[in-house]
Design a protein around this motif. Structure first.
Motif, PDB file in Angstrom:
ATOM      1  N   ASP A 104       8.761   6.313  11.641  1.00  0.00           N
ATOM      2  CA  ASP A 104       8.917   7.221  10.498  1.00  0.00           C
ATOM      3  C   ASP A 104      10.300   7.089   9.889  1.00  0.00           C
ATOM      4  OD1 ASP A 104       6.418   8.157  10.418  1.00  0.00           O
ATOM      5  OD2 ASP A 104       6.832  10.174  11.139  1.00  0.00           O
ATOM      6  N   GLN A 137      -8.442  10.863  10.319  1.00  0.00           N
ATOM      7  CA  GLN A 137      -7.124  10.570   9.779  1.00  0.00           C
ATOM      8  C   GLN A 137      -6.481  11.768   9.081  1.00  0.00           C
ATOM      9  OE1 GLN A 137      -7.332   8.884   6.162  1.00  0.00           O
ATOM     10  NE2 GLN A 137      -5.220   8.165   6.037  1.00  0.00           N
ATOM     11  N   LEU A 138      -7.238  12.409   8.191  1.00  0.00           N
ATOM     12  CA  LEU A 138      -6.644  13.489   7.394  1.00  0.00           C
ATOM     13  C   LEU A 138      -6.255  14.668   8.272  1.00  0.00           C
ATOM     14  CD1 LEU A 138      -8.897  13.326   4.239  1.00  0.00           C
ATOM     15  CD2 LEU A 138      -6.599  12.419   4.576  1.00  0.00           C
ATOM     16  N   ASP A 183       0.873  -1.153   0.000  1.00  0.00           N
ATOM     17  CA  ASP A 183       0.000   0.000   0.000  1.00  0.00           C
ATOM     18  C   ASP A 183       0.911   1.205   0.000  1.00  0.00           C
ATOM     19  OD1 ASP A 183      -1.864   1.893   0.309  1.00  0.00           O
ATOM     20  OD2 ASP A 183      -2.646   1.170   2.217  1.00  0.00           O
ATOM     21  N   GLY A 184       1.061   1.795  -1.143  1.00  0.00           N
ATOM     22  CA  GLY A 184       2.023   2.879  -1.231  1.00  0.00           C
ATOM     23  C   GLY A 184       3.407   2.317  -0.983  1.00  0.00           C
ATOM     24  N   ARG A 185       4.061   2.886   0.001  1.00  0.00           N
ATOM     25  CA  ARG A 185       5.434   2.460   0.249  1.00  0.00           C
ATOM     26  C   ARG A 185       5.529   1.485   1.404  1.00  0.00           C
ATOM     27  NH1 ARG A 185       5.271   7.902   1.041  1.00  0.00           N
ATOM     28  NH2 ARG A 185       4.881   8.885  -0.952  1.00  0.00           N
ATOM     29  N   ILE A 186       4.408   1.267   2.072  1.00  0.00           N
ATOM     30  CA  ILE A 186       4.482   0.453   3.275  1.00  0.00           C
ATOM     31  C   ILE A 186       3.932  -0.933   3.000  1.00  0.00           C
ATOM     32  CG2 ILE A 186       3.611   0.224   5.619  1.00  0.00           C
ATOM     33  CD1 ILE A 186       3.569   3.446   5.390  1.00  0.00           C
ATOM     34  N   PRO A 215      -3.637   3.485   5.798  1.00  0.00           N
ATOM     35  CA  PRO A 215      -5.038   3.212   6.148  1.00  0.00           C
ATOM     36  C   PRO A 215      -5.650   2.054   5.374  1.00  0.00           C
ATOM     37  CG  PRO A 215      -4.839   5.254   4.935  1.00  0.00           C
ATOM     38  CD  PRO A 215      -3.459   4.817   5.251  1.00  0.00           C
ATOM     39  N   ARG A 216      -5.090   1.746   4.205  1.00  0.00           N
ATOM     40  CA  ARG A 216      -5.761   0.683   3.453  1.00  0.00           C
ATOM     41  C   ARG A 216      -5.246  -0.710   3.813  1.00  0.00           C
ATOM     42  NH1 ARG A 216      -5.137   2.341  -2.105  1.00  0.00           N
ATOM     43  NH2 ARG A 216      -3.860   4.002  -1.248  1.00  0.00           N
ATOM     44  N   SER A 224       3.966   9.092   4.961  1.00  0.00           N
ATOM     45  CA  SER A 224       2.749   8.304   4.850  1.00  0.00           C
ATOM     46  C   SER A 224       2.189   8.298   3.444  1.00  0.00           C
ATOM     47  CB  SER A 224       1.721   8.832   5.817  1.00  0.00           C
ATOM     48  OG  SER A 224       1.534  10.181   5.537  1.00  0.00           O
ATOM     49  N   ASN A 272      10.455   3.813   8.036  1.00  0.00           N
ATOM     50  CA  ASN A 272       9.690   3.853   6.782  1.00  0.00           C
ATOM     51  C   ASN A 272      10.391   4.675   5.725  1.00  0.00           C
ATOM     52  OD1 ASN A 272       7.648   2.286   7.751  1.00  0.00           O
ATOM     53  ND2 ASN A 272       6.381   3.996   8.434  1.00  0.00           N
ATOM     54  N   ARG A 318      -2.878   9.031  -0.159  1.00  0.00           N
ATOM     55  CA  ARG A 318      -4.136   8.865  -0.894  1.00  0.00           C
ATOM     56  C   ARG A 318      -5.288   8.696   0.085  1.00  0.00           C
ATOM     57  NH1 ARG A 318      -2.217   4.073  -4.515  1.00  0.00           N
ATOM     58  NH2 ARG A 318      -0.960   3.823  -2.673  1.00  0.00           N
ATOM     59  N   ARG A 368      -3.145  13.720  10.682  1.00  0.00           N
ATOM     60  CA  ARG A 368      -1.839  13.596  10.024  1.00  0.00           C
ATOM     61  C   ARG A 368      -1.121  14.920   9.873  1.00  0.00           C
ATOM     62  NH1 ARG A 368      -2.511   9.077   5.424  1.00  0.00           N
ATOM     63  NH2 ARG A 368      -1.743  10.766   4.137  1.00  0.00           N
ATOM     64  N   LEU A 379      -3.085   5.664  10.484  1.00  0.00           N
ATOM     65  CA  LEU A 379      -2.800   6.983   9.937  1.00  0.00           C
ATOM     66  C   LEU A 379      -1.941   6.891   8.680  1.00  0.00           C
ATOM     67  CD1 LEU A 379      -2.017   9.071  13.130  1.00  0.00           C
ATOM     68  CD2 LEU A 379      -4.071   9.140  11.729  1.00  0.00           C
ATOM     69  N   SER A 380      -0.929   6.001   8.707  1.00  0.00           N
ATOM     70  CA  SER A 380       0.038   6.057   7.617  1.00  0.00           C
ATOM     71  C   SER A 380      -0.208   5.001   6.546  1.00  0.00           C
ATOM     72  CB  SER A 380       1.451   5.924   8.170  1.00  0.00           C
ATOM     73  OG  SER A 380       1.576   4.713   8.850  1.00  0.00           O
ATOM     74  N   TYR A 389      -1.007   4.208  14.621  1.00  0.00           N
ATOM     75  CA  TYR A 389       0.028   4.653  13.679  1.00  0.00           C
ATOM     76  C   TYR A 389      -0.246   4.140  12.272  1.00  0.00           C
ATOM     77  CZ  TYR A 389       4.506   5.427  11.478  1.00  0.00           C
ATOM     78  OH  TYR A 389       5.478   5.841  10.619  1.00  0.00           O
ATOM     79  N   VAL A 444       3.746  11.755  11.449  1.00  0.00           N
ATOM     80  CA  VAL A 444       3.323  10.620  10.637  1.00  0.00           C
ATOM     81  C   VAL A 444       3.226  10.999   9.172  1.00  0.00           C
ATOM     82  CG1 VAL A 444       1.474   8.985  10.275  1.00  0.00           C
ATOM     83  CG2 VAL A 444       2.066   9.684  12.569  1.00  0.00           C
ATOM     84  N   THR A 445       2.890  12.252   8.900  1.00  0.00           N
ATOM     85  CA  THR A 445       2.627  12.662   7.519  1.00  0.00           C
ATOM     86  C   THR A 445       3.823  12.446   6.611  1.00  0.00           C
ATOM     87  OG1 THR A 445       3.316  14.852   8.099  1.00  0.00           O
ATOM     88  CG2 THR A 445       0.971  14.431   8.060  1.00  0.00           C
ATOM     89  N   HIS A 499      -9.495   6.603  11.861  1.00  0.00           N
ATOM     90  CA  HIS A 499      -9.789   6.685  10.432  1.00  0.00           C
ATOM     91  C   HIS A 499     -10.635   7.908  10.111  1.00  0.00           C
ATOM     92  CE1 HIS A 499      -8.224   3.060   8.475  1.00  0.00           C
ATOM     93  NE2 HIS A 499      -8.281   2.534   9.681  1.00  0.00           N
ATOM     94  N   LEU A 511     -17.009   3.602   6.411  1.00  0.00           N
ATOM     95  CA  LEU A 511     -16.423   3.364   7.717  1.00  0.00           C
ATOM     96  C   LEU A 511     -17.484   3.029   8.767  1.00  0.00           C
ATOM     97  CD1 LEU A 511     -13.471   3.471   8.234  1.00  0.00           C
ATOM     98  CD2 LEU A 511     -13.698   5.819   9.005  1.00  0.00           C
TER      99      LEU A 511
END
Lengths: 161, 295
Positions: free
Chosen positions: A154, A93-94, A5-8, A52-53, B6, A157, B9, A97, A49-50, A46, B2-3, A90, B18
């Motif tokens: 962080d 979340q936005l 999921d992205g980079r994680i 979520p999917r 992260s 990651n 998207r 962050r 937040l970073s 954590y 965290v941002t 969730h 949710l």
């Protein structure tokens, strides 16, 4: 959903969860045991937040269930508390962050208080109430651990992008 | 923050909303809790899930086992020799006591036969090791390395070399959780060994203290009295030592005396405990009991 999921990657999330589970049952002297932080819950926040999917509600619920199994509490009790925390994370979340770290820590403290309250409340309904004030200590030690955890994860990651 | 690293998207608009997830999993949690707490319907599920937890227990155990192994293999000769001497001495004392016990047991059996009472207890025991994991800081519970595969069952009495330890609370595939007699939610029906007065010893949440809240001011109980299990709960077989009375305070204005006792089992030092399979003590029906009294 793809493996990453992205980079994680999912592997990384699993690895941290396993470590947190081990630390959750590691025997400690009593005074430290009383203050043992809720590392797994912090990780759930954590990753919610970073990533979520990967770390959705189901993930949080399963983590809570794992705690129930390991700690021998009524099945579903911690699962419910984890679920509530994960839902709120969730939801906000936005916003969370982009909070500065101090404000983020305060928000996490509120989430932890809510978590402890849910556990305390269900404890009372089930009929094994632990009413000493000491049960609230882990909430504060966990909140203190939050900035440290964020810094470590962080960095990790970022390096392994 | 965290941002920084992260995934930015948004999750909105992907997957189920949710709120629905919260609702669904919340309901599932409540159902699971009710099933587990009210009916114990999830014993099998717990059995398998705790099997999944075994590797975690194993990892936690490793450093301790390694340490025990190391200290064991580098123990010096002198210490081993003194330890050996001590154990031999202990064995000798225990043997001599056992001789007397054999005789008493035989006598007891004969007397019971005369009275046509139930046979003495036929029992089977199994040694279990306490796994060094911490469960809940405010509860007195421990995990042992025997489980359903070894025939452990819920409510099974657990002893150590000195007295009653507690009972099995949850059973897993190869582990089980014990609740100790000092847990604030646990109590054992006991009897003063000297005169047979019955009471209940309740845990206090303090590892060295039991409280006996239902001893009347007039009851004959003294400091130093031995309390043994009375067997009235049909969990702990009768006659096992539980605690010694440490404190009796009588206030004639009150109905009940303040009685405290110290558990005999070494709850904080045990490494090994004994699981007990005892024949369920036959609880006589009221009519039978009356007949027995009239005889």
């Amino acid at each position: 959903m793809s493996v990453s999921d992205g980079r994680i990657s999912r592997l990384r999330v699993t690895a941290t969860v396993v470590i947190a589970l081990i630390l959750a049952v590691l025997p400690l002297p009593h005074w430290m045991d009383v203050a043992r932080p809720y590392l797994l819950l912090l990780l759930v926040i954590y990753w919610s937040l970073s990533a979520p999917r990967i770390a959705g509600l189901m993930f949080a619920w399963l983590c809570g269930l794992a705690i129930d199994v390991l700690k021998g509490t009524t099945l579903g009790q911690h699962a419910l508390a984890f679920l509530v925390v994960s839902f709120l994370t969730h939801k906000f979340q936005l916003r969370m962050r982009i909070f500065p770290l101090s404000q983020q820590t305060l928000t996490v403290l509120l989430l932890l208080l809510l978590y402890e309250f849910v556990v305390f409340w269900t404890d009372g309904i089930i009929g094994y109430p632990v009413t000493t004030w000491m049960r609230w200590i882990p909430v504060f030690t966990s909140a203190l651990l939050w900035p440290v955890l964020v810094a470590i994860l962080d960095t990790w990651n970022r390096r392994n992008r | 923050m965290v941002t920084l690293s992260s995934d930015s998207r948004p999750i909105i608009g992907r997957g189920p909303p949710l709120g629905a997830g919260l609702f669904f999993l919340g309901i599932v949690s409540v159902i699971v809790m009710v099933l587990d707490h009210r009916g114990g319907y999830l014993e099998t599920a717990r059995l398998w899930m705790s099997a999944a937890a075994n590797p975690i227990y194993a990892v936690v155990q490793t450093p301790y086992e390694l340490w025990t192994w190391l200290t064991g293999s580098f123990a010096d000769r002198g210490r081993l020799r003194t330890e050996n001497a001590q154990l031999t001495e202990q064995l000798r004392v225990a043997r001599s006591q056992l001789l007397r016990f054999e005789a008493l047991n035989e006598e007891n059996r004969r007397l019971r036969e005369i009275r046509e009472a139930s046979k003495g207890l036929s029992e089977r025991t199994l040694i279990a090791e306490i796994i060094n994991v911490s469960v809940q800081p405010f509860r007195h519970m421990v995990v042992i390395n025997k489980g359903a595969d070894d025939g452990v069952f819920r409510g099974q009495p657990v002893l150590d070399a000195f007295g009653v330890v507690g009972q099995v609370m949850q059973v897993g595939k190869s582990t089980a959780t014990l609740i100790l007699i000092t847990d604030a939610e646990h109590s054992v029906p006991v009897q003063v060994n000297r005169n047979g007065i019955r009471s209940i010893a309740m845990g206090t949440g303090d590892g060295a203290r039991l409280s006996l809240p239902y001893m009347t001011v007039e009851s004959d109980v003294r400091r130093g009295d031995l309390l043994v299990s009375s067997g009235l709960d049909a969990i702990f077989p009768a006659g096992y030592p539980v605690a010694t009375v440490t404190k009796v305070e009588r206030n004639s204005a009150e109905t009940f005396a303040l009685v405290e006792a110290k558990p005999l089992a070494q709850l904080d030092r045990d490494r090994e405990v004994l699981l007990l399979w005892a024949d369920k003590p036959k609880v006589p029906a009221p009519e039978e009991a009356i007949e027995a009294v009239q005889k």
